[in-house]
Design an enzyme around this catalytic site. Structure first.
Site, PDB file in Angstrom:
ATOM      1  N   ASP A   1       4.021 -14.050 -32.238  1.00 25.87           N
ATOM      2  CA  ASP A   1       4.067 -13.519 -33.601  1.00 25.87           C
ATOM      3  C   ASP A   1       2.836 -12.650 -33.865  1.00 25.87           C
ATOM      4  O   ASP A   1       2.920 -11.601 -34.513  1.00 25.87           O
ATOM      5  CB  ASP A   1       4.145 -14.674 -34.617  1.00 25.87           C
ATOM      6  CG  ASP A   1       5.356 -15.557 -34.355  1.00 25.87           C
ATOM      7  OD1 ASP A   1       6.437 -15.000 -34.099  1.00 25.87           O
ATOM      8  OD2 ASP A   1       5.211 -16.788 -34.370  1.00 25.87           O
TER       9      ASP A   1
ATOM     10  N   HIS B   1       7.154 -20.914 -36.670  1.00 29.06           N
ATOM     11  CA  HIS B   1       7.701 -19.916 -35.740  1.00 29.06           C
ATOM     12  C   HIS B   1       9.216 -19.830 -35.860  1.00 29.06           C
ATOM     13  O   HIS B   1       9.952 -20.186 -34.936  1.00 29.06           O
ATOM     14  CB  HIS B   1       7.280 -20.227 -34.300  1.00 29.06           C
ATOM     15  CG  HIS B   1       7.840 -19.234 -33.314  1.00 29.06           C
ATOM     16  ND1 HIS B   1       7.419 -17.921 -33.257  1.00 29.06           N
ATOM     17  CD2 HIS B   1       8.820 -19.342 -32.393  1.00 29.06           C
ATOM     18  CE1 HIS B   1       8.108 -17.283 -32.336  1.00 29.06           C
ATOM     19  NE2 HIS B   1       8.972 -18.117 -31.790  1.00 29.06           N
TER      20      HIS B   1
HETATM   21  N1  NAI Z   1       7.456 -19.823 -28.818  1.00 26.65           N
HETATM   22  C1  NAI Z   1       7.927 -18.606 -28.711  1.00 26.65           C
HETATM   23  O1  NAI Z   1       7.358 -17.661 -29.284  1.00 26.65           O
HETATM   24  C2  NAI Z   1       9.130 -18.319 -27.880  1.00 26.65           C
HETATM   25  C3  NAI Z   1       9.909 -19.336 -27.406  1.00 26.65           C
HETATM   26  N2  NAI Z   1      11.003 -19.083 -26.619  1.00 26.65           N
HETATM   27  C4  NAI Z   1      11.779 -20.239 -26.151  1.00 26.65           C
HETATM   28  O2  NAI Z   1      11.443 -20.543 -24.794  1.00 26.65           O
HETATM   29  C5  NAI Z   1      12.511 -21.262 -24.182  1.00 26.65           C
HETATM   30  C6  NAI Z   1      12.814 -20.724 -22.789  1.00 26.65           C
HETATM   31  O3  NAI Z   1      13.297 -19.421 -22.863  1.00 26.65           O
HETATM   32  P1  NAI Z   1      13.731 -18.614 -21.538  1.00 26.65           P
HETATM   33  O4  NAI Z   1      12.684 -18.751 -20.503  1.00 26.65           O
HETATM   34  O5  NAI Z   1      14.150 -17.276 -21.959  1.00 26.65           O
HETATM   35  O6  NAI Z   1      15.018 -19.468 -21.093  1.00 26.65           O
HETATM   36  P2  NAI Z   1      15.671 -19.567 -19.614  1.00 26.65           P
HETATM   37  O7  NAI Z   1      16.989 -20.210 -19.795  1.00 26.65           O
HETATM   38  O8  NAI Z   1      15.601 -18.256 -18.937  1.00 26.65           O
HETATM   39  O9  NAI Z   1      14.682 -20.552 -18.855  1.00 26.65           O
HETATM   40  C7  NAI Z   1      14.545 -21.881 -19.221  1.00 26.65           C
HETATM   41  C8  NAI Z   1      14.219 -22.682 -17.993  1.00 26.65           C
HETATM   42  O10 NAI Z   1      14.039 -24.039 -18.394  1.00 26.65           O
HETATM   43  C9  NAI Z   1      14.561 -24.817 -17.350  1.00 26.65           C
HETATM   44  N3  NAI Z   1      14.813 -26.187 -17.782  1.00 26.65           N
HETATM   45  C10 NAI Z   1      15.858 -26.687 -18.468  1.00 26.65           C
HETATM   46  N4  NAI Z   1      15.720 -28.013 -18.610  1.00 26.65           N
HETATM   47  C11 NAI Z   1      14.567 -28.353 -18.003  1.00 26.65           C
HETATM   48  C12 NAI Z   1      13.878 -29.562 -17.804  1.00 26.65           C
HETATM   49  N5  NAI Z   1      14.360 -30.722 -18.264  1.00 26.65           N
HETATM   50  N6  NAI Z   1      12.730 -29.536 -17.126  1.00 26.65           N
HETATM   51  C13 NAI Z   1      12.224 -28.370 -16.669  1.00 26.65           C
HETATM   52  N7  NAI Z   1      12.816 -27.198 -16.819  1.00 26.65           N
HETATM   53  C14 NAI Z   1      13.989 -27.189 -17.483  1.00 26.65           C
HETATM   54  C15 NAI Z   1      15.810 -24.096 -16.885  1.00 26.65           C
HETATM   55  O11 NAI Z   1      16.207 -24.521 -15.596  1.00 26.65           O
HETATM   56  C16 NAI Z   1      15.320 -22.660 -16.917  1.00 26.65           C
HETATM   57  O12 NAI Z   1      14.798 -22.258 -15.679  1.00 26.65           O
HETATM   58  C17 NAI Z   1      13.678 -21.149 -25.155  1.00 26.65           C
HETATM   59  O13 NAI Z   1      13.791 -22.354 -25.895  1.00 26.65           O
HETATM   60  C18 NAI Z   1      13.279 -20.017 -26.076  1.00 26.65           C
HETATM   61  O14 NAI Z   1      13.869 -20.099 -27.339  1.00 26.65           O
HETATM   62  C19 NAI Z   1      11.342 -17.813 -26.256  1.00 26.65           C
HETATM   63  C20 NAI Z   1      10.572 -16.747 -26.696  1.00 26.65           C
HETATM   64  C21 NAI Z   1       9.446 -16.909 -27.577  1.00 26.65           C
HETATM   65  O1  OAA Z   2      13.748 -15.382 -31.053  1.00 26.06           O
HETATM   66  C1  OAA Z   2      13.884 -16.254 -30.178  1.00 26.06           C
HETATM   67  O2  OAA Z   2      14.850 -17.008 -30.082  1.00 26.06           O
HETATM   68  C2  OAA Z   2      12.768 -16.415 -29.191  1.00 26.06           C
HETATM   69  C3  OAA Z   2      11.495 -16.458 -29.948  1.00 26.06           C
HETATM   70  O3  OAA Z   2      11.098 -17.480 -30.451  1.00 26.06           O
HETATM   71  C4  OAA Z   2      10.820 -15.190 -30.202  1.00 26.06           C
HETATM   72  O4  OAA Z   2      11.101 -14.176 -29.540  1.00 26.06           O
HETATM   73  O5  OAA Z   2       9.970 -15.179 -31.094  1.00 26.06           O
END
Ligand code: NAI
Ligand code: OAA
Length: 348
Positions: free
Chosen positions: A184, A211
């Site tokens: 953010d 967030h």
């Molecule tokens: N805090 C923030 O600003 C942001 C948060 N996110 C969040 O981050 C998370 C991941 O996003 P992506 O990497 O794009 O998803 P993705 O689906 O590409 O990767 C997620 C990974 O987590 C793994 N996974 C699932 N269950 C698991 C477990 N029990 N133990 C270990 N690994 C496990 C999957 O195998 C996969 O490799 C989502 O919840 C998304 O909303 C995404 C962008 C920004």
């Molecule tokens: O928007 C989403 O779902 C992933 C996230 O938290 C971000 O990009 O800020």
């Protein structure tokens, strides 16, 4: 973006900087000192892979543990060939989670499902709450003193889930649990610099609240360098920052959410945690932590990081009327997301 590619990019730009100093100039520390182990849980995912790469480029890391339910041997073999300080190991599946976590100073959690168009972050709760709960149970058992950087959404609920799990294991230390809201801040800086026509590298903007949607409240009145933006421009910048995640989700059209910018943001925040642990003074980042800044038990604001994690949760500073309205408006949603996380752990 290996060290050598960075070096040649820097040569082209007329700079004699090394990869290490490249990161130093962008907020990454440069001098290797302490032994520090970092674990990435969800390391084979969209965020996990580039984040693992960036942590491999961080000279403060001496051991890098890459854990996922599958796919980590390949990611770890790949990243391990990069000629930087840390020793890299991949771990796959439940029975290797303990070994991945043992001795970790910082645990970064981007494990869980991402949004598709039309979904809110809260729609991810059903799946991600359980994932985060079980990972935090393992953290409580194998590395209860680690600083936990929670990326998995909905952050407004997953951080309270982590806190309750740690409490139930008798290991909760509020100074060591962080919701990563750095993306953010990264977005607010980028959008502000574009509108204010100032050098983005000089920009600072605090982002408070939580967030998700309106719970993300950028404080453009405190942005530096100062610029004379109209109320309409501030409103548009605020909305764009709040909707930044959705902008990426829609552009990816079903292929997930922000991964690359999130990996960058996650690497910046983990680096700040490592610097704090190593005793670097005046490390301040916005992050979602246990807080008494408002009546809500968790809240994102500027936080000073130190040898034990949170050293001081800083106040909000003076707010404009518009920002005060935004603050009041976000409280009910943030409160209910926090309560939902707490209730989940207690089976309600
Ligand atoms: N805090 C923030 O600003 C942001 C948060 N996110 C969040 O981050 C998370 C991941 O996003 P992506 O990497 O794009 O998803 P993705 O689906 O590409 O990767 C997620 C990974 O987590 C793994 N996974 C699932 N269950 C698991 C477990 N029990 N133990 C270990 N690994 C496990 C999957 O195998 C996969 O490799 C989502 O919840 C998304 O909303 C995404 C962008 C920004
Ligand atoms: O928007 C989403 O779902 C992933 C996230 O938290 C971000 O990009 O800020």
């Amino acid at each position: 973006m290996t060290a050598s590619i960075l070096r040649s990019a820097l040569r082209r730009s007329g700079s004699s900087a090394t990869a290490s100093s490249y990161f130093a100039s962008r907020g990454f520390a440069s001098a290797p000192s302490h032994e520090r182990k970092v674990a990435v849980l969800g390391a084979a995912g969209g965020i996990g892979q580039p984040l693992s790469l960036l942590m491999k480029l961080n000279p403060l890391v001496s051991r890098l543990a890459l854990y996922d339910i599958a796919g980590t041997p390949g990611v770890a073999a790949d990243v391990s060939h990069i000629n930087t300080r840390s020793e890299v190991k991949g771990y796959a599946g439940d029975d290797q989670l303990g070994e991945a976590l043992e001795g970790s100073d910082v645990v970064i959690i981007p494990a869980g499902v991402p949004r598709k168009p039309g979904m809110t972050r809260d729609d991810l709760f059903k799946i991600n709450a359980g994932i985060v709960k079980s990972l935090c149970e393992a953290i409580a058992k194998y590395c209860p003193n680690a600083l936990v950087n929670m990326i998995s959404n909905p952050v407004n609920s997953t951080v309270p889930i982590a806190a309750e799990v740690f409490k139930s294991h008798g290991v909760y230390d509020p100074r060591r649990l962080f919701g990563v809201t750095t993306l953010d801040v990264v977005r607010a800086k980028t959008f502000y610099a574009g509108k204010a026509k100032v050098n983005v590298a000089d920009v600072n903007v605090p982002v408070i609240g939580g967030h998700a949607g309106i719970t993300i409240l950028p404080l453009f009145s405190q942005a530096t360098p100062k610029a004379n933006l109209s109320d309409e421009e501030i409103l548009a910048l605020t909305k764009r920052t709040q909707d930044g995640g959705t902008e990426v989700v829609e552009a990816k059209a079903g292929k997930g959410s922000a991964t690359l910018s999130m990996a960058y943001a996650g690497a910046i925040f983990a680096d700040a945690c490592l610097k704090g642990l190593n005793g670097v003074p005046d490390v301040v980042e916005c992050t979602f932590v246990q807080s008494t800044v408002t009546e809500l038990p968790f809240f994102a604001s500027k936080v000073r990081l130190g040898k034990n994690g949170v050293e001081e949760v800083l106040g909000l500073g003076p707010l404009t009327h518009f920002e005060k309205q935004g603050l009041e408006a976000l409280k009910p949603e943030l409160k209910s997301s926090i309560e939902k996380g707490i209730a989940f752990v207690h089976g309600n």
